[in-house]
Design a protein around this motif. Structure first.
Motif, short mmCIF file in Angstrom:
data_model
loop_
_atom_site.label_atom_id
_atom_site.label_comp_id
_atom_site.label_asym_id
_atom_site.label_seq_id
_atom_site.Cartn_x
_atom_site.Cartn_y
_atom_site.Cartn_z
N VAL B 9 0.84 -1.20 0.00
CA VAL B 9 0.00 0.00 0.00
C VAL B 9 0.88 1.24 0.00
CG1 VAL B 9 -1.81 1.22 1.22
CG2 VAL B 9 -1.74 -1.27 1.27
N GLU B 31 -20.58 -1.04 8.17
CA GLU B 31 -20.78 -0.49 6.83
C GLU B 31 -19.48 0.08 6.28
OE1 GLU B 31 -23.79 2.32 7.67
OE2 GLU B 31 -25.46 0.97 7.22
N GLU B 33 -16.46 -0.70 7.10
CA GLU B 33 -15.52 -1.77 6.82
C GLU B 33 -15.86 -2.44 5.50
OE1 GLU B 33 -12.72 -2.60 7.78
OE2 GLU B 33 -12.70 -4.35 6.46
N GLU B 34 -17.14 -2.66 5.24
CA GLU B 34 -17.52 -3.28 3.99
C GLU B 34 -17.12 -2.43 2.80
OE1 GLU B 34 -21.51 -5.45 5.71
OE2 GLU B 34 -21.61 -4.35 3.82
N LEU B 35 -17.27 -1.14 2.95
CA LEU B 35 -16.92 -0.27 1.83
C LEU B 35 -15.42 -0.12 1.67
CD1 LEU B 35 -19.53 2.59 2.21
CD2 LEU B 35 -19.35 0.97 0.34
N ALA B 41 -6.01 -1.85 -1.04
CA ALA B 41 -5.36 -2.80 -1.95
C ALA B 41 -5.79 -2.55 -3.39
CB ALA B 41 -5.70 -4.22 -1.53
N ASP B 42 -7.09 -2.32 -3.57
CA ASP B 42 -7.59 -2.10 -4.92
C ASP B 42 -6.99 -0.85 -5.55
OD1 ASP B 42 -10.97 -3.30 -4.21
OD2 ASP B 42 -9.22 -4.33 -5.05
N LEU B 43 -6.95 0.21 -4.78
CA LEU B 43 -6.41 1.46 -5.32
C LEU B 43 -4.93 1.32 -5.62
CD1 LEU B 43 -8.19 4.17 -3.15
CD2 LEU B 43 -8.61 3.58 -5.53
N GLU B 45 -3.45 -1.28 -6.52
CA GLU B 45 -3.29 -2.07 -7.75
C GLU B 45 -3.66 -1.22 -8.96
OE1 GLU B 45 -5.04 -5.90 -7.31
OE2 GLU B 45 -4.64 -6.37 -9.42
N TYR B 60 -15.18 10.81 -4.17
CA TYR B 60 -15.09 9.36 -4.19
C TYR B 60 -15.98 8.77 -3.13
CZ TYR B 60 -12.78 4.91 -5.07
OH TYR B 60 -12.51 3.63 -5.43
N GLU B 63 -19.58 8.99 -4.14
CA GLU B 63 -19.95 8.02 -5.18
C GLU B 63 -20.06 6.63 -4.59
OE1 GLU B 63 -17.40 8.50 -8.58
OE2 GLU B 63 -18.24 6.69 -9.50
N LEU B 64 -19.10 6.31 -3.73
CA LEU B 64 -19.09 5.01 -3.07
C LEU B 64 -20.37 4.82 -2.28
CD1 LEU B 64 -17.06 2.69 -2.81
CD2 LEU B 64 -16.17 3.80 -0.78
N ALA B 67 -23.45 4.52 -4.65
CA ALA B 67 -23.51 3.23 -5.33
C ALA B 67 -23.86 2.12 -4.35
CB ALA B 67 -22.18 2.93 -6.02
N ALA B 68 -23.46 2.30 -3.11
CA ALA B 68 -23.73 1.28 -2.11
C ALA B 68 -25.14 1.40 -1.55
CB ALA B 68 -22.71 1.38 -0.97
N LEU B 70 -26.32 3.73 0.36
CA LEU B 70 -26.37 4.28 1.71
C LEU B 70 -26.81 5.74 1.64
CD1 LEU B 70 -23.08 2.70 2.95
CD2 LEU B 70 -25.35 2.15 3.80
#
Lengths: 108, 382
Positions: B9, B31, B33-35, B41-43, B45, B60, B63-64, B67-68, B70
């Motif tokens: 990271v 919630e 933690e799920e998001l 790790a994704d970012l 990558e 961000y 948007e997150l 989309a989720a 919430l």
């Protein structure tokens, strides 16, 4: 053409399709969506959608440990998810046919 | 199942995710933690694959969240304006400061006049360093000890302390301006340093504005009031009225050479001017205890240089004013019924007639309250 609005409608469908094809973690799903042609899709939207589908029961998740680097949370499709995928695929075809007809009718 | 890539990271990703996390603070821990669970790790990558810009963490997060599915953030998303509902993070404060600096620079740059004015202002920076040091030391001077006029050099009691302190303050201020001493000037400092510097400059400007009125004659002073010894702030003019050691005199009691009280002594100064205690000076006490001095009259003209002035209880105003709660005019109570008799230093008989007044003095006009006295009373002043 700005596909943002179009994407919003079908993102659930697209994500389900990708995960149904093969389990994946967040960025993996994003990569496959983009590779499949949806280049405009935002990563936050995909990650958020994954979470929403998971909360709705369409997806399941599990963590794969790793020795180096962070653990990855993988998503897989559930039976409910498969149902939803089938249903929404059908809806999509119907919808897109309708719109296509409409456009052809307007064009002629 | 695809192979997962092991990624480390990166720091900018960590910071980004921390910002996103802060924007999701109103969600439950689950919630969140799920998001955010795999986000770092994704970012990382994504960046490894060639993504250049992570974008705005606030957008961000929105948007997150959207989309989720919430709800939107329950806190108002005020981007740059100062009032927030939580303590701003370091990065946010730095952004505000940096943006403000940029805005100012663009504003100044827009016009030729602005650019020139700014070059002059920049050249005058050393003068500002000296000025803010002076403001600080003068503020200390005003705050500590008895008041005195704001002057070029603060005195702070002991004669040497003031200038020495001023010199030290000027040196310190200059070092700060040059960047050698904390908090140090310049855009690349840490948040606390920049805020401290900003606060210091603002305080200096405020102090400067506060001192501006003091140089005029109508300044503030603390004076102990007469008998009550109640000290409070009073705005005075250039010290009008009869005063002794700065204390206002409210009445005079005259006794003759035998020590007997004299009623109706008319007092004058050597130049013929009457020694008056005017109506606005002839009061004592406050509220129900307040009394005012009343003038003797020549015909209908009030004379304010005739003593002792009788008193009347009056909450406000002067004796000549008509007030609802008018009291009765009573004789002023002398401090002594009788004082010891005195002898004149003159070698001659003290009861001999006094020398003739100077002939070029006009006869006193009662309206101006002047007059020759047949006897020189020995006045006893308060």
């Amino acid at each position: 053409m700005d596909t943002t609005q179009l994407l919003k409608g079908v993102l659930d469908l697209a994500v389900l399709a990708v995960v149904d094809d093969e389990d994946g973690y967040g960025y993996d799903v994003l990569r496959r969506l983009r590779a499949g042609g949806l280049t405009e899709v935002g990563d936050a939207s995909v990650y958020g959608t994954l979470r929403r589908l998971y909360a709705a029961g369409a997806l399941t998740s599990y963590v794969v440990p790793s020795d180096e680097g962070p653990h990855r949370k993988y998503y897989g499709i559930t039976p409910a998810g498969r149902d939803q995928l089938a249903r929404q695929t059908k809806d999509w075809h119907t919808f897109s046919d309708t719109v296509t007809d409409l456009l052809q009718g307007a064009a002629s | 199942m695809s192979d997962h890539t092991s990624t480390t990271v990166r720091p900018e990703v960590e910071a980004f995710v921390a910002e996103v996390r802060s924007r999701l603070a109103d969600l439950s821990a689950d919630e969140r933690e799920e998001l955010l669970g795999g986000l770092e790790a994704d970012l990382s990558e994504q960046i490894a694959d060639g993504a250049t810009d992570l974008g705005d963490p606030w957008l961000y997060a929105a948007e997150l969240r959207a989309a989720a599915g919430l709800p939107e953030s329950r806190r108002p998303r005020v981007r740059l304006a100062l009032p927030r509902l939580r303590m701003p993070s370091r990065t946010e404060v730095l952004e505000v400061l940096d943006d403000a600096r940029r805005e100012w620079a663009t504003l100044v740059d827009r016009h030729e006049a602005g650019r020139q004015a700014w070059t002059v202002a920049v050249a005058l920076r050393p003068a500002w360093w000296v000025l803010r040091a002076w403001v600080l030391v003068t503020a200390l001077d005003v705050a500590a000890g008895p008041w005195e006029a704001v002057s070029m050099v603060p005195t702070l009691g002991h004669p040497l302390v003031g200038p020495a302190l001023l010199l030290a303050a000027v040196v310190a201020s200059t070092l700060i301006g040059l960047g050698r001493l904390w908090p140090a000037s310049g855009p690349d400092r840490l948040v606390n340093a920049r805020l401290a510097l900003l606060a210091m400059n603002v305080a200096a400007v405020v102090g400067l504005l506060a001192f501006a009125p003091i140089d005029e004659p109508g300044y503030l002073s603390w004076q102990p009031r007469n008998v009550d010894s109640v000290s409070y702030v009073e705005e005075v003019g250039p010290r009008d009225g009869l005063r002794v050691d700065g204390v206002r005199v409210t009445n005079l009691f005259v006794y003759d050479a035998e020590g007997r009280p004299v009623q109706g002594a008319q007092v004058f100064r050597p130049n013929g001017q009457p020694l008056t205690i005017d109506a606005d000076q002839a009061w004592t006490g406050r509220g129900d205890e307040r009394t005012v001095g009343c003038a003797w009259t020549s015909g209908t003209t009030p004379l304010f240089n005739v003593y002792p002035q009788p008193q009347r209880r009056q909450r406000r105003g002067a004796c000549a004013d008509v007030t609802p709660e008018q009291g009765v005019v009573t004789a002023a109570i002398p401090p002594f019924a009788q004082v010891p008799p005195v002898s004149s230093p003159l070698p001659l008989d003290p009861t001999a007639p006094t020398p003739e007044p100077e002939t070029d003095q006009p006869d006193p006009d009662p309206a101006k309250v002047g007059g020759a006295a047949s006897e020189r009373p020995k006045t006893r002043q308060e």
